[in-house]
Design an enzyme around this catalytic site. Structure first.
Site, mmCIF file in Angstrom:
data_model
loop_
_atom_site.group_PDB
_atom_site.id
_atom_site.type_symbol
_atom_site.label_atom_id
_atom_site.label_comp_id
_atom_site.label_asym_id
_atom_site.label_seq_id
_atom_site.Cartn_x
_atom_site.Cartn_y
_atom_site.Cartn_z
ATOM 1 N N GLU A 111 20.598 25.075 -42.083
ATOM 2 C CA GLU A 111 20.140 26.456 -41.971
ATOM 3 C C GLU A 111 21.285 27.304 -41.419
ATOM 4 O O GLU A 111 21.962 26.875 -40.478
ATOM 5 C CB GLU A 111 18.961 26.556 -41.008
ATOM 6 C CG GLU A 111 17.729 25.768 -41.380
ATOM 7 C CD GLU A 111 16.741 25.717 -40.233
ATOM 8 O OE1 GLU A 111 15.903 26.639 -40.126
ATOM 9 O OE2 GLU A 111 16.814 24.774 -39.433
ATOM 10 N N GLN A 153 13.733 30.778 -43.341
ATOM 11 C CA GLN A 153 13.333 31.773 -42.348
ATOM 12 C C GLN A 153 14.337 32.908 -42.210
ATOM 13 O O GLN A 153 14.010 33.950 -41.647
ATOM 14 C CB GLN A 153 13.118 31.094 -40.993
ATOM 15 C CG GLN A 153 12.010 30.054 -41.033
ATOM 16 C CD GLN A 153 11.629 29.527 -39.669
ATOM 17 O OE1 GLN A 153 11.675 30.238 -38.681
ATOM 18 N NE2 GLN A 153 11.246 28.265 -39.614
ATOM 19 N N TRP A 210 15.454 21.143 -39.109
ATOM 20 C CA TRP A 210 14.098 21.024 -39.660
ATOM 21 C C TRP A 210 14.149 21.511 -41.093
ATOM 22 O O TRP A 210 14.404 22.691 -41.351
ATOM 23 C CB TRP A 210 13.086 21.854 -38.863
ATOM 24 C CG TRP A 210 11.700 21.729 -39.452
ATOM 25 C CD1 TRP A 210 11.219 22.355 -40.564
ATOM 26 C CD2 TRP A 210 10.637 20.908 -38.977
ATOM 27 N NE1 TRP A 210 9.927 21.977 -40.823
ATOM 28 C CE2 TRP A 210 9.541 21.088 -39.848
ATOM 29 C CE3 TRP A 210 10.502 20.032 -37.902
ATOM 30 C CZ2 TRP A 210 8.321 20.435 -39.673
ATOM 31 C CZ3 TRP A 210 9.287 19.382 -37.728
ATOM 32 C CH2 TRP A 210 8.213 19.580 -38.602
ATOM 33 N N ARG A 222 10.761 31.376 -30.211
ATOM 34 C CA ARG A 222 11.199 31.907 -31.503
ATOM 35 C C ARG A 222 10.444 33.208 -31.724
ATOM 36 O O ARG A 222 9.232 33.196 -31.930
ATOM 37 C CB ARG A 222 10.891 30.929 -32.632
ATOM 38 C CG ARG A 222 11.695 29.664 -32.609
ATOM 39 C CD ARG A 222 11.494 28.883 -33.889
ATOM 40 N NE ARG A 222 10.112 28.469 -34.102
ATOM 41 C CZ ARG A 222 9.632 28.017 -35.261
ATOM 42 N NH1 ARG A 222 10.410 27.951 -36.313
ATOM 43 N NH2 ARG A 222 8.375 27.641 -35.375
#
Length: 439
Positions: A209, A245, A136, A405
């Protein structure tokens, strides 16, 4: 009043998530680790807002900065510079290994990834982009084209030259060794054999990521990122790491890539940089920036280099440094993971606990042996948690099961983490028997 609120919401708001559902609570305010509803309920926020509010909600230092800055200098023409912007660029560069030292300040993660991919294409002359099958990276064109976890159907063709490769998932391995463990080297070799068979020899970038969040909190094993970087460089591409993140202390390190000693060619930051406000950054090397500039790199937006959010970014760095929140995230992350593993020992529906620091994944399954996915169970536990005063986010992707999460604020206390564990324990105990047939 409440009836009017929900009727107005239904009549006037575009539903922007795939499920089309909003939380059934009207949120009036937020403070620290909690959000407060219109009917007086207090909800423990285990997602830091949209995985962003690493200093908790309404941190006093951030509030003071916003109040001061909005009264003096908030927004400028894109060609003008201010002290907060240059200071933040310098401080980000000082927090990173060489040669990452050139900074572009933007607003969102999608925007920063869009700029990074655009820069990589211009600098390399290539157009092909590789990303994980569970990735994502955002909802703008290039970022969405490199996103595979959801949202691809119904919008016409993606940008040409985008390729997905298998995501390393130690809990659900697709390539295994003699012991049944993930054989990530063989998986990675296979991935690039497939890419080479389809590529026209025009790789611009690999964007990943360091820990996939929306993909199910999947942490590639040590050694993977270095091998991925080498395969990327061998084909003339640039490695882009998306630390939306994971950046800025959440994993227990200032940057998640530090564990692997892999410095990207381009780094993107967003969510955690603004601690809840819209601030993002693209950071690269002087060599790449010079080549991009020489070739006429063009990427500016209405809010590029805005002083208001840049000032907030400087305050975020102040708090992270002064309070040593990288160490706190590591310590609290260990406490949280230990507590989740205690729950795992009591609840057969908890299949896996994974992650780093205060980015933790908890995967629910209907059977620990077969690892049968538990999508409906995950949704039911989420609802029950909310009823009990805990806001959780469950990732539900095909074949992933229900994966929570868990990303509390770095300023959380152990007491708050224990409260979250207690509520989660009760929610699973209340809900799981309906799905497993046990009592």
């Amino acid at each position: 009043m409440t009836d009017t609120f929900w009727s107005d919401a239904e009549r006037h708001l575009v539903r922007y998530s795939g499920a089309g559902r909003f939380s059934p609570e009207i949120i009036e305010r937020a403070e620290g680790s909690f959000v407060f509803t219109a009917d007086g309920r207090r909800l423990l926020d285990f997602t830091s807002g949209q995985m962003s509010a690493i200093l908790g909600h309404s941190h006093p230092a951030v509030v003071a900065t916003v109040q001061r800055q909005i009264a003096t200098l908030d927004h400028l023409f894109s060609g003008m510079l201010s002290r907060p912007v240059v200071e933040l660029a310098r401080r980000l560069a000082e927090s990173l290994p060489e040669p990452l030292s050139k900074v572009l300040l933007l607003t969102t993660g999608a925007e920063s990834n869009e700029a990074a991919i655009r820069m990589a294409k211009l600098v390399t002359g290539g157009h092909e982009v590789i990303s994980f099958g569970r990735s994502w990276h955002g909802m703008t064109q290039a970022a969405a084209s490199a996103t595979y976890s959801s949202g691809r159907k119904g919008y016409g063709p993606a940008a040409p030259g985008n390729f997905a490769i298998p995501t390393p998932n130690a809990y659900r391995p697709d390539f295994t060794d003699a012991n049944g463990e993930l054989d990530w080297k063989r998986q990675l070799d296979f991935s690039f054999e497939l890419f080479d068979a389809q590529s026209v020899g025009s790789l611009a970038a690999v964007i990943v990521e360091p820990i996939l969040s929306s993909g199910g909190v999947l942490d590639p094993p040590p050694g993977y990122l270095a091998a991925l970087r080498d395969k990327c460089h061998e084909r003339g591409g640039l490695l882009i790491l998306d630390e939306a993140q994971t950046g800025l202390c959440r994993t227990g390190d200032w940057y998640a890539f530090e564990r692997d000693a892999v410095t990207p060619d381009i780094l993107t930051l967003s969510k955690t940089l603004g601690a809840g406000l819209p601030l993002a950054a693209v950071i690269t090397t002087p060599e790449i920036e010079q080549t991009a500039h020489d070739r006429g790199f063009l990427f500016f937006t209405t809010h590029v280099s805005d002083p208001l959010v840049a000032a907030v970014g400087n305050t975020v760095l102040d708090v992270l440094e002064a309070d040593k929140l990288d160490h706190q995230a590591a310590e609290l992350g260990t406490h949280l993971a230990d507590g989740l593993r205690e729950l795992q020992a009591r609840h057969a529906v908890i299949g896996d606990v994974r992650g780093r620091g205060l980015l933790v994944g908890l995967e629910l399954v209907l059977d620990q042996q077969t690892k049968q996915p538990a999508d409906e169970l995950g949704a039911a536990v989420t609802r029950r948690c909310l009823e009990l005063g805990l806001h959780m986010n469950v990732v539900q992707l095909p074949g992933m099961g229900g994966v929570f999460r868990i990303a509390p604020a770095l300023t959380s206390s152990k007491t708050e983490l224990d409260l979250g564990l207690e509520i989660l324990d009760q929610a699973i105990g209340d809900v799981a028997p309906r799905f497993t047939g046990t009592r």
